[in-house]
Design an enzyme around this catalytic site. Structure first.
Site, PDB file in Angstrom:
ATOM      1  N   ARG A 100      40.957  42.807  33.130  1.00  0.00           N
ATOM      2  CA  ARG A 100      41.089  41.905  34.282  1.00  0.00           C
ATOM      3  C   ARG A 100      40.942  40.436  33.870  1.00  0.00           C
ATOM      4  O   ARG A 100      41.622  39.558  34.408  1.00  0.00           O
ATOM      5  CB  ARG A 100      40.030  42.279  35.331  1.00  0.00           C
ATOM      6  CG  ARG A 100      40.115  41.505  36.645  1.00  0.00           C
ATOM      7  CD  ARG A 100      39.167  42.130  37.658  1.00  0.00           C
ATOM      8  NE  ARG A 100      39.247  41.468  38.962  1.00  0.00           N
ATOM      9  CZ  ARG A 100      38.314  40.629  39.446  1.00  0.00           C
ATOM     10  NH1 ARG A 100      37.239  40.330  38.712  1.00  0.00           N
ATOM     11  NH2 ARG A 100      38.448  40.102  40.647  1.00  0.00           N
ATOM     12  N   HIS A 118      43.453  37.408  34.831  1.00  0.00           N
ATOM     13  CA  HIS A 118      42.998  36.224  35.565  1.00  0.00           C
ATOM     14  C   HIS A 118      43.138  34.949  34.744  1.00  0.00           C
ATOM     15  O   HIS A 118      43.223  33.859  35.303  1.00  0.00           O
ATOM     16  CB  HIS A 118      41.550  36.415  36.027  1.00  0.00           C
ATOM     17  CG  HIS A 118      41.441  37.279  37.242  1.00  0.00           C
ATOM     18  ND1 HIS A 118      40.460  37.105  38.201  1.00  0.00           N
ATOM     19  CD2 HIS A 118      42.202  38.319  37.684  1.00  0.00           C
ATOM     20  CE1 HIS A 118      40.622  38.009  39.164  1.00  0.00           C
ATOM     21  NE2 HIS A 118      41.676  38.755  38.849  1.00  0.00           N
ATOM     22  N   HIS A 126      44.778  49.354  37.823  1.00  0.00           N
ATOM     23  CA  HIS A 126      43.743  49.778  38.773  1.00  0.00           C
ATOM     24  C   HIS A 126      43.493  51.283  38.709  1.00  0.00           C
ATOM     25  O   HIS A 126      42.785  51.833  39.546  1.00  0.00           O
ATOM     26  CB  HIS A 126      44.123  49.363  40.201  1.00  0.00           C
ATOM     27  CG  HIS A 126      43.928  47.905  40.451  1.00  0.00           C
ATOM     28  ND1 HIS A 126      44.238  47.294  41.651  1.00  0.00           N
ATOM     29  CD2 HIS A 126      43.450  46.909  39.655  1.00  0.00           C
ATOM     30  CE1 HIS A 126      43.969  46.006  41.574  1.00  0.00           C
ATOM     31  NE2 HIS A 126      43.494  45.746  40.376  1.00  0.00           N
ATOM     32  N   ASN A 175      37.147  35.180  41.187  1.00  0.00           N
ATOM     33  CA  ASN A 175      36.251  35.404  40.047  1.00  0.00           C
ATOM     34  C   ASN A 175      34.764  35.453  40.384  1.00  0.00           C
ATOM     35  O   ASN A 175      33.999  36.160  39.730  1.00  0.00           O
ATOM     36  CB  ASN A 175      36.472  34.318  38.987  1.00  0.00           C
ATOM     37  CG  ASN A 175      37.827  34.423  38.327  1.00  0.00           C
ATOM     38  OD1 ASN A 175      38.374  35.508  38.165  1.00  0.00           O
ATOM     39  ND2 ASN A 175      38.402  33.282  37.946  1.00  0.00           N
TER      40      ASN A 175
END
Length: 334
Positions: free
Chosen positions: A70, A74, A201, A102
């Site tokens: 992740r 990001h 996911h 975040n």
């Protein structure tokens, strides 16, 4: 895993005369220049060191694999894949760690620190923090049973961060389908990339606050989300009340939460996608619905496209050559 190369890109590679290089057929927004053997001579043990530290971290805490994957996502969606997500606030830097996507959820920074520390001992100021994120994402995927791929390397680290970019560019769990598509498109990623990358996911967790609006009358129409299996919703409400419990964690894939597989897509087909941003892939577009079905039925196809899309995402506007810097500490500028 083999990929097709465009003629123009092969010419570009041959002109650079890079021996045994394995390139993606995607060029970055600033002209490319990344290749998998980048550290072959300057830091030959780099990949081995990253893999070793990531392996230990995931063995200690299974959730860390999803957290590191992740972080790369990001990072790339804000200013490109430049390590900006790792910067702490200081001087003119306002950290992206404070952004809505975040805050209280981005993690794995200590693991990145450990990787950087080990690399600095082996080859000082050589391997960028941005490349560490790209490699850690690949290694995390493999450790959980997912596909491997050659990671194009040679990114450099930014000297800036963008709190507004982090707030505005990263897809949110409650975004509409069209907003999510637009945010991906803004980064040069298409609908195929969206569905494949969402497959990450299949591992990891989400907080109650990320999907509460689906369980109660917070969807805008005064009704709970009718695209959510109601027996699943009852189960979720036990630990995600109307108020409180914001940080309570739930598996994004409650069938095989630490295994990188196709159950994420099967869950969407059964109306058991945890986040709205997941479930809309099966309810808002025929194209994405068809892709969900294909990946649910064919793990090899999903793995191949996931690897391809990860390389493509890792090529979003990297800083190369003399741009940026190689940070000594991933949390602060040199």
């Amino acid at each position: 895993m083999a990929y097709q190369y465009s003629i123009s890109f092969l010419i570009f590679v041959s002109l650079l005369a890079l021996p045994n290089s394995c390139f993606s057929h995607y060029t970055s927004n600033n002209g490319g220049g990344l290749y998998s053997q980048f550290y072959e001579h300057s830091c030959p043990k780099a990949l081995e060191i990253v893999k070793s530290v990531v392996s230990k971290a995931v063995a200690k805490e299974a959730r860390m694999a999803a957290s590191l994957l992740r972080l790369h996502f990001h990072d790339c969606f804000v200013q490109g894949c430049d390590g900006s997500v790792l910067l702490d606030s200081s001087g003119s830097i306002v950290s992206e760690k404070q952004s809505n996507p975040n805050k209280n959820s981005a993690r794995g920074f200590d693991v990145v620190d450990d990787i950087k520390s080990a690399l600095e001992k082996e080859c000082p100021q050589t391997v960028s923090c941005a490349d560490i994120l790209a490699l850690a994402a690949r290694d995390s995927t493999v450790l959980d049973g997912g596909p491997s791929w050659e990671v194009p390397l040679g990114r450099r680290d930014s000297r800036s961060a963008s709190l507004s970019g982090s707030n505005n560019n990263i897809p949110a769990p409650n975004n509409t389908f069209q907003t999510i598509v637009t945010k991906f498109k803004r980064q040069g990623l298409d609908v195929v990339d969206l569905v494949a990358l969402s497959g990450s996911h299949t591992i990891g967790n989400a907080r109650c606050t990320s999907f509460r609006q689906r369980l109660y009358n917070q969807s805008g129409n005064g009704q709970p989300d009718h695209f959510l299996d109601q027996s699943f919703a009852v189960q979720l409400r036990k630990r995600c009340p109307r108020s409180g419990g914001d940080q309570n964690l739930f598996f994004l894939d409650n069938v095989s939460p630490t295994k990188f597989d196709t159950n994420y897509y099967k869950n969407l087909m059964a109306s058991k996608g945890l986040l709205n941003s997941d479930q809309v892939l099966f309810t808002k577009s025929q194209q994405t619905m068809d892709l969900v079905k294909k990946y649910a039925e064919n793990g090899e196809l999903f793995f191949k496209q996931f690897a391809k899309s990860m390389i493509k995402m890792g090529n979003i506007s990297p800083l190369t050559r003399t741009s940026g810097e190689i940070r000594k500490n991933c949390r602060k500028l040199n």
